[in-house]
Design an enzyme around this catalytic site. Structure first.
Site, PDB file in Angstrom:
ATOM      1  N   ASP A   1       0.857  -1.190   0.000  1.00 31.90           N
ATOM      2  CA  ASP A   1       0.000   0.000   0.000  1.00 31.90           C
ATOM      3  C   ASP A   1       0.887   1.231   0.000  1.00 31.90           C
ATOM      4  O   ASP A   1       1.770   1.360   0.854  1.00 31.90           O
ATOM      5  CB  ASP A   1      -0.873   0.026   1.258  1.00 31.90           C
ATOM      6  CG  ASP A   1      -2.030  -0.951   1.150  1.00 31.90           C
ATOM      7  OD1 ASP A   1      -2.210  -1.523   0.057  1.00 31.90           O
ATOM      8  OD2 ASP A   1      -2.734  -1.155   2.146  1.00 31.90           O
TER       9      ASP A   1
ATOM     10  N   ASP B   1     -13.905  -7.120  -4.862  1.00 35.72           N
ATOM     11  CA  ASP B   1     -14.065  -7.380  -3.431  1.00 35.72           C
ATOM     12  C   ASP B   1     -15.401  -8.080  -3.241  1.00 35.72           C
ATOM     13  O   ASP B   1     -16.444  -7.538  -3.609  1.00 35.72           O
ATOM     14  CB  ASP B   1     -14.071  -6.066  -2.637  1.00 35.72           C
ATOM     15  CG  ASP B   1     -12.713  -5.378  -2.665  1.00 35.72           C
ATOM     16  OD1 ASP B   1     -11.708  -6.054  -2.974  1.00 35.72           O
ATOM     17  OD2 ASP B   1     -12.657  -4.159  -2.386  1.00 35.72           O
TER      18      ASP B   1
END
Lengths: 252, 209
Positions: free
Chosen positions: A11, A130
């Protein structure tokens, strides 16, 4: 024979790697290029950078990160986060990324996947999905906005749609398994992997090397992604790969 | 010096940087007059065969490449750049390639003769098998894994042009070549030490010229 891929995910916010990276032997664990080089040396097959910058400045900085990573590494990498239009894809790919990943933008504007695939070829376009189990449909529902918003899409239906639109790969995250470290969601991964004819990267739930073995053999995943177990050095890419080789999984 | 042919179809940044890291001089150009000064050429390529072939034709780069190859200048096509070396492709309708190597480019079927489905693109690391280990591109290299990402594959009835291949539901020509013309289906600049080795072998072949 094509090998199964192990993919660490980083990230990145405003040009720095964030969220729980604990690397004692690196000079600076927040430097994306240094961490990328570390994972490359460990045998990572590919890398994913997720840009979680909220500002334009942060996004511009990400382009510099992409350029530096591409200049110093000889393994492929994908960039996700903030890809909302063709122009965003161009910027990231021209800076040296091999693929771009879209999630919410693909749901809001399915044409975007088509545009990207027509322009750059399907191999550059990854759609991140997701998914969370929903008993009312006895299947998994697709979520957007970092898992905050439920959509009307059932996961298999959506996976087939993005394949038709020209996605070259699916990055499938199980919201149920994510962060639990109790293994990948085998049922979900298998269902999606068997429903489409493009590679599927399983994500969410990796806790140990055994979990990778399961998701490749039982979940039919083509690749598996993990973040925290690698960042916190609970295991390493090379340990996982050695283990998988012993279990008879085809690994580089 | 290596001239990288910049015709707007490819990620030139990673190849350039790889050459820099390996310590070889290069320049990028779309201009045949400029590119004539190169002692060896690289033809990169990502995207659609049809678009790439039509740009090469329109810009005069096709004629330029053909005449340079005729003169003996080494040429390396990478990924789509390799596919363009062959006679034709069926990607988005049939279109003509450079015709420097015999063969056609067809889409992976996605299903075997016995009906087993497999995934397309061929994406990931696959092991090379050397058919012509004596090729200058393979000097000092072992049969290692390299990174592939493609949906179309070369079919050729001339096994002598297939220097190395990978196995993906059939033989996938991975390193090809004849005379001074070479190509790699995979991205050497993204294929770790093995890929850089191939790039370096090509660059040295040019320097020796």
């Amino acid at each position: 024979m094509l090998t199964k891929r192990i993919i660490p995910c980083l990230d990145v916010k405003d040009g720095r790697v964030v969220k729980g990276v604990q690397f004692v032997d690196l000079k600076d664990a927040g430097d994306p290029v240094e961490l990328a080089a570390f994972y490359d040396k460990e045998g990572a097959d590919e890398l994913v950078f997720l840009d979680i910058s909220a500002s334009h400045e942060g996004r511009d900085t990400m382009i510099d990160v992409v350029r530096h990573v591409a200049a110093e590494l000889a393994i492929p990498f994908t960039v996700g986060g903030g890809i909302n239009k063709l122009e965003d894809m161009k910027r990231v790919l021209r800076a040296g990324a091999d693929k771009v990943s879209m999630n919410t933008a693909a749901v809001l504007n399915p044409e975007l996947v088509k545009e990207g695939a027509d322009y750059f070829g399907t191999q550059c376009i990854v759609v991140a999905i997701d998914a969370k189990y929903d008993p009312s449909i006895d299947s998994w529902r697709v979520y957007t906005h970092g898992g905050r918003k439920a959509t009307d899409w059932e996961v298999i239906e959506w996976a087939k749609t993005v394949e038709e639109n020209g996605a070259g790969e699916i990055l499938l995250t199980s919201m149920n398994a994510d962060g639990e470290k109790s293994g990948f969601d085998i049922k979900l991964t298998k269902a999606v992997s068997e429903a489409v004819n493009i590679p599927v990267i399983a994500s969410g739930g990796a806790g140990n090397a055994d979990h990778f073995d399961e998701v490749f053999k039982d979940g039919k995943a083509d690749a598996a992604l993990a973040a925290s177990i690698f960042h916190y050095k609970e295991t390493s890419v090379s340990e996982v790969k050695d283990f998988l080789k012993k279990r008879g999984v085809t690994i580089r | 010096m290596i001239g990288i042919i910049d015709y707007g179809m490819g990620n030139l940044y990673s190849v350039s940087k790889a050459l820099e890291r390996l310590g070889f001089d290069y320049f990028l150009s779309e201009d045949p007059e400029e590119l004539k000064k190169a002692s060896g050429l690289i033809l990169p390529g990502v995207g659609s065969f049809r678009d790439a072939a039509s740009i090469l034709e329109k810009t005069g780069l096709k004629d330029f490449i053909l005449s340079e190859v005729e003169k003996g200048t080494p040429l390396l096509g990478i990924c789509l750049g390799m596919q363009l070396l062959f006679e034709e492709s069926e990607e988005n309708g049939v279109s003509k390639g450079l015709g420097l190597l015999p063969g056609r480019v067809l889409r992976f079927e996605g299903v075997t003769e016995d009906g087993t489905k497999y995934k397309v693109p061929h994406m990931g690391w696959n092991k090379l098998r050397f058919h012509h280990p004596e090729s200058p591109l393979l000097t000092d290299l072992e049969e290692e894994h390299v990174y592939f990402v493609h949906s179309y594959v070369v079919h050729t009835s001339s096994p002598d042009v297939v220097i190395a291949s990978a196995d993906y539901y059939g033989e996938v020509p991975a390193v090809v070549g004849k005379g001074n013309v070479f190509g790699t289906q995979f991205h050497p600049e993204k294929s770790s030490a093995e890929g850089l080795g191939i790039l370096s072998n090509y660059a040295e072949l040019i320097e020796r010229k």
